[in-house]
Design a protein around this motif. Structure first.
Motif, PDB file in Angstrom:
ATOM      1  N   LEU A   1      37.508  39.142  30.435  1.00 26.87           N
ATOM      2  CA  LEU A   1      37.847  37.852  31.031  1.00 26.87           C
ATOM      3  C   LEU A   1      37.912  37.962  32.558  1.00 26.87           C
ATOM      4  O   LEU A   1      37.488  37.059  33.282  1.00 26.87           O
ATOM      5  CB  LEU A   1      39.184  37.350  30.487  1.00 26.87           C
ATOM      6  CG  LEU A   1      39.197  36.887  29.026  1.00 26.87           C
ATOM      7  CD1 LEU A   1      40.627  36.569  28.596  1.00 26.87           C
ATOM      8  CD2 LEU A   1      38.310  35.666  28.839  1.00 26.87           C
TER       9      LEU A   1
ATOM     10  N   SER B   1      46.859  33.171  34.701  1.00 24.57           N
ATOM     11  CA  SER B   1      46.662  32.033  33.797  1.00 24.57           C
ATOM     12  C   SER B   1      47.884  31.769  32.922  1.00 24.57           C
ATOM     13  O   SER B   1      47.760  31.478  31.728  1.00 24.57           O
ATOM     14  CB  SER B   1      45.421  32.249  32.924  1.00 24.57           C
ATOM     15  OG  SER B   1      45.466  33.502  32.277  1.00 24.57           O
TER      16      SER B   1
ATOM     17  N   THR C   1      42.224  28.259  29.637  1.00 23.12           N
ATOM     18  CA  THR C   1      42.713  29.596  29.961  1.00 23.12           C
ATOM     19  C   THR C   1      44.225  29.609  30.195  1.00 23.12           C
ATOM     20  O   THR C   1      44.921  30.532  29.758  1.00 23.12           O
ATOM     21  CB  THR C   1      41.999  30.140  31.212  1.00 23.12           C
ATOM     22  OG1 THR C   1      42.016  29.130  32.232  1.00 23.12           O
ATOM     23  CG2 THR C   1      40.562  30.502  30.901  1.00 23.12           C
TER      24      THR C   1
ATOM     25  N   ALA D   1      38.109  34.490  34.464  1.00 22.17           N
ATOM     26  CA  ALA D   1      38.922  33.803  33.464  1.00 22.17           C
ATOM     27  C   ALA D   1      39.097  32.321  33.771  1.00 22.17           C
ATOM     28  O   ALA D   1      39.274  31.516  32.871  1.00 22.17           O
ATOM     29  CB  ALA D   1      40.292  34.475  33.357  1.00 22.17           C
TER      30      ALA D   1
ATOM     31  N   HIS E   1      46.998  38.052  30.855  1.00 22.32           N
ATOM     32  CA  HIS E   1      46.806  36.703  31.407  1.00 22.32           C
ATOM     33  C   HIS E   1      47.677  36.480  32.637  1.00 22.32           C
ATOM     34  O   HIS E   1      47.308  35.709  33.538  1.00 22.32           O
ATOM     35  CB  HIS E   1      47.098  35.657  30.328  1.00 22.32           C
ATOM     36  CG  HIS E   1      45.944  35.420  29.394  1.00 22.32           C
ATOM     37  ND1 HIS E   1      44.987  34.458  29.633  1.00 22.32           N
ATOM     38  CD2 HIS E   1      45.576  36.039  28.246  1.00 22.32           C
ATOM     39  CE1 HIS E   1      44.093  34.469  28.653  1.00 22.32           C
ATOM     40  NE2 HIS E   1      44.418  35.428  27.808  1.00 22.32           N
TER      41      HIS E   1
END
Length: 257
Positions: free
Chosen positions: A90, A208, A40, A95, A203
């Protein structure tokens, strides 16, 4: 370790400059396999990496008038909502969960193999399309197919960071065979900028992205891409793409096994 990351960024930039293949198919497996970065975090960091590098490429293509903005809009209509939906998925499923990380690892492997197919059979696909002009999509059907392709790429890129380069360009060649190679490259890069940016923001929200890793990769990639672009004319494209296809096939096998 910082020097190692800079070297990796340089190597990927060099290959991208010489072959034109998106950095995701190289960088994400490299981070996962060689440096032990979680899938990830590798995906999130690579998306931020791609949004910066492709943004610079878009500026150049815009000045050269090699971007079909109508196609870019169609791709974005499908890709951007799909990227947002994939980000929410996610978040919902976790995630950073270990099991989801394994699923992402497999999706990376699948995306890598799709890239290999695009590398090896792109010319044959184009020849088949051009030999059967009656089967080429037109009008509303073409617009819908472009939007659908954008949606598929949006999910693929958000989950694995791979797909916007070789796979996206191959789809453009299949749908719009009259585009010149420069227009295919420019259009592919231009639509990928908002897609990778939105996916990268997602993200970031998920936590991540490794920012220090991102900076060190960019330090190496900028001179690497410049040098690779200069060497591109001196190294046979068929040899480079064949070598890259073999390398990526091994990467995909390693990810699965």
């Amino acid at each position: 370790m910082l020097l190692t990351y800079i070297t990796a960024g340089f190597a990927v930039g060099l290959l991208v400059g010489m072959t034109g293949v998106g950095g995701g198919s190289l960088m994400t497996p490299l981070l996962t396999l060689m440096f032990g970065v979680s899938p990830t975090v590798a995906v999130g960091t690579d998306l931020a990496f791609a949004s910066v590098t492709k943004g610079a490429g878009t500026i150049t293509h815009r000045f050269n008038n090699t971007v079909d903005w109508a196609i870019v809009r169609r791709l974005c209509i499908g890709a951007l909502p799909a990227a947002l939906a994939a980000t929410l998925a996610l978040k919902y499923f976790g995630a950073l969960d270990a099991r989801l990380g394994q699923i992402i690892r497999y999706s990376i492997a699948g995306s890598v193999m799709l890239t290999v197919v695009a590398l090896l059979f792109r010319r044959r696909m184009l020849a088949w399309v051009q030999a059967k002009p009656g089967r080429q999509l037109q009008g509303r059907a073409l617009a819908n197919a472009t939007i659908f392709s954008g949606a598929v790429l949006g999910v693929l890129v958000t989950v694995s960071s791979i797909g916007a380069g070789a796979i996206g360009a191959t789809l453009l060649v299949m749908l719009y065979p009259k585009l010149t190679p420069a227009e295919v490259a420019g259009t592919d890069i231009a639509y990928a900028v908002p897609l990778t940016a939105i996916a990268a923001l997602g993200h970031w929200w998920l936590g991540s992205i490794d920012w220090m890793l991102l900076v060190t990769l960019l330090v190496g990639s900028v001179p690497g891409i410049t040098l690779g672009s200069m060497l591109a004319r001196k190294v046979p494209e068929r040899f480079l793409r064949g070598l890259l296809a073999v390398t990526l096939t091994g990467v995909a096998a390693k990810l699965v096994l």
